[in-house]
Design an enzyme around this catalytic site. Structure first.
Site, PDB file in Angstrom:
ATOM      1  N   LYS A 160       0.694  -0.807   0.180  1.00  0.00           N
ATOM      2  CA  LYS A 160      -0.128  -0.159  -0.075  1.00  0.00           C
ATOM      3  C   LYS A 160       0.575   1.208  -0.219  1.00  0.00           C
ATOM      4  O   LYS A 160       1.772   1.047   0.258  1.00  0.00           O
ATOM      5  CB  LYS A 160      -0.674  -0.356   0.900  1.00  0.00           C
ATOM      6  CG  LYS A 160      -1.733  -1.889   1.059  1.00  0.00           C
ATOM      7  CD  LYS A 160      -2.542  -1.544   0.550  1.00  0.00           C
ATOM      8  CE  LYS A 160      -3.794  -2.816   1.252  1.00  0.00           C
ATOM      9  NZ  LYS A 160      -4.980  -3.356   0.063  1.00  0.00           N
TER      10      LYS A 160
HETATM   11  C1  LIG Z   1      -5.632  -4.148   0.909  1.00  0.00           C
HETATM   12  C2  LIG Z   1      -7.469  -3.915   0.820  1.00  0.00           C
HETATM   13  C3  LIG Z   1      -8.167  -4.373   2.292  1.00  0.00           C
HETATM   14  C4  LIG Z   1      -7.630  -5.357   3.187  1.00  0.00           C
HETATM   15  O1  LIG Z   1      -6.707  -5.056   3.543  1.00  0.00           O
HETATM   16  P1  LIG Z   1      -5.685  -6.128   3.980  1.00  0.00           P
HETATM   17  O2  LIG Z   1      -4.598  -5.163   4.965  1.00  0.00           O
HETATM   18  O3  LIG Z   1      -4.745  -6.907   3.513  1.00  0.00           O
HETATM   19  O4  LIG Z   1      -6.393  -6.710   5.418  1.00  0.00           O
HETATM   20  C5  LIG Z   1      -9.330  -3.731   1.669  1.00  0.00           C
HETATM   21  N1  LIG Z   1      -9.850  -3.511   0.976  1.00  0.00           N
HETATM   22  C6  LIG Z   1      -8.951  -3.353  -0.199  1.00  0.00           C
HETATM   23  C7  LIG Z   1      -9.992  -2.824  -1.732  1.00  0.00           C
HETATM   24  C8  LIG Z   1      -7.927  -3.762  -0.521  1.00  0.00           C
HETATM   25  O5  LIG Z   1      -6.650  -3.296  -1.437  1.00  0.00           O
END
Ligand SMILES: *Cc1c(COP(=O)(O)O)cnc(C)c1O
Length: 375
Positions: free
Chosen positions: A181
């Protein structure tokens, strides 16, 4: 040579911040978590932020805090990472998918409105790939039909619509800090909201259902979870938030290089930004003119040259679990399916140089030519 699909942006500042927590020995429930929450709340412009151990945990807490129950329906997008629909299923809430807009790949408000029934209680929209969903239209639909709005901003820290940051358009929003991210805490997430009660419920449930203040350690007033973020992760998050403007600027620069290198490549469609929207680039995804077979050959070609890539996203409604449980099938959401068959996510992270981008662009052009696409 190899160019990674994603990479965290970690400097000496992050390493020192983590080391300081380890030296201080308070590894959990310490001051770094509070600092990180305040940094994110003030950055996005929300009253409250509650740190959690993943974006998925954050979404789950939001669903519970908004009191969504078995039998309720929530309208959401099939073009997303699976967690944005799973968080509903955890609570027996039915995800009702609506197709996306072909340009932004975000929920199409017209399709949303068509899926409303007497059981619909909320809309859960995703700011996909870091592009804000059409929040003004979703807010109008929400007001008209008395629906709550949940914002999955897990891919969109720093994105803006008409000068307002993503994470502030609905009843509550979730961010995620997995290493691919915009910023990372290793694993981690954050709920943000302006609603006092929603924030308090999320904070309590993330901490085993304890009282938010004043309760005894072994008194649990509601069903809770251990969704807490540790001080080690939070310290990393604080150091990343100190550098957020720099990190997002670097990502924007890489995206700009891609936009100019790929603008004239035949046979592909490069990302577009809707009027009034400001992307916070999560990934850089192009769409091929040709279909799935060609796309998969292009992915293989790129990988064979050390250029990492992926097919974000496979439609959620076509995952085996969703087909079995909800009877979804191919053809249900044609815009989503057509887009998903054509996407190529290219290497994208803040350390990429202009040379790297040119290498990827040349690799992509070549892969397109040798698979019989493009000019
Ligand atoms: C990355 C992501 C999540 C959840 O992230 P985690 O931290 O891996 O649980 C939820 N929704 C979207 C659209 C994402 O890209």
């Amino acid at each position: 040579m190899s160019i990674a699909l994603s990479a965290p942006d970690i400097t000496g500042a992050e390493r020192r911040a983590v080391q300081a927590v380890l030296r201080g020995r308070q590894l959990a429930l310490g001051p770094q978590v509070t600092r990180f929450e305040q940094a994110v709340a003030s950055y996005v412009g929300a009253r409250y932020a509650v740190a959690v151990n993943s974006g998925t945990s954050g979404l789950h807490l939001i669903v519970r805090a908004l009191d969504l129950k078995p039998g309720d329906e929530v309208i959401t997008t099939p073009f997303s990472f699976v967690a944005s629909a799973n968080c509903l299923v955890y609570e027996g809430v039915k995800p009702v998918f609506a197709d996306v807009d072909a340009r932004t790949l975000n929920l199409d408000p017209e399709q949303v409105e068509r899926r409303i029934t007497p059981r619909t209680r909320a809309i859960l929209a995703v700011d996909v790939f870091g592009h804000p969903a059409d929040w003004p239209a979703l807010q109008r639909i929400g007001r008209r039909h008395r629906l709550m709005l949940i914002e999955d901003s897990c891919e969109a820290l720093g994105a803006e619509l008409r000068g307002r940051r993503c994470g502030t358009f609905g009843d509550a929003a979730a961010f995620a800090f997995y290493p691919n991210k915009q910023i990372t805490t290793g694993e981690g997430g954050m709920v943000v909201t302006n609603r006092t009660r929603v924030a308090a419920l999320c904070r309590s449930m993330a901490n085993q259902g304890r009282r938010v203040s004043g309760g005894a350690w072994l008194e649990h007033v509601r069903l809770g979870y251990n969704y807490r973020m540790s001080d080690i992760n939070a310290a990393l998050g604080c150091a990343q938030m100190d550098r957020i403007d720099e990190i997002l600027k670097r990502r924007q620069r890489v995206a700009d290089w891609y936009q100019s290198c790929l603008a004239d490549v035949p046979g592909i469609r490069i990302p577009e930004t809707a009027p009034g929207a400001r992307m916070s680039w999560f990934v850089y995804v192009v769409r091929l003119a040709a279909g799935c077979g060609t796309r998969n050959r292009v992915l293989r070609k790129l990988r064979s040259r050390g250029l990492q890539c992926s097919d974000y996203f496979r439609p959620i409604h076509l995952m085996p679990f969703y087909r079995d449980r909800f009877g979804c099938k191919p053809g249900d959401f044609p815009v989503t399916e057509a887009a998903a068959a054509r996407t190529v996510a290219l290497p994208f992270h803040s350390a990429m140089t202009r040379r790297d981008v040119e290498t990827v662009a040349a690799g992509l052009s070549d892969a397109l030519r040798t698979t019989g696409n493009g000019g």
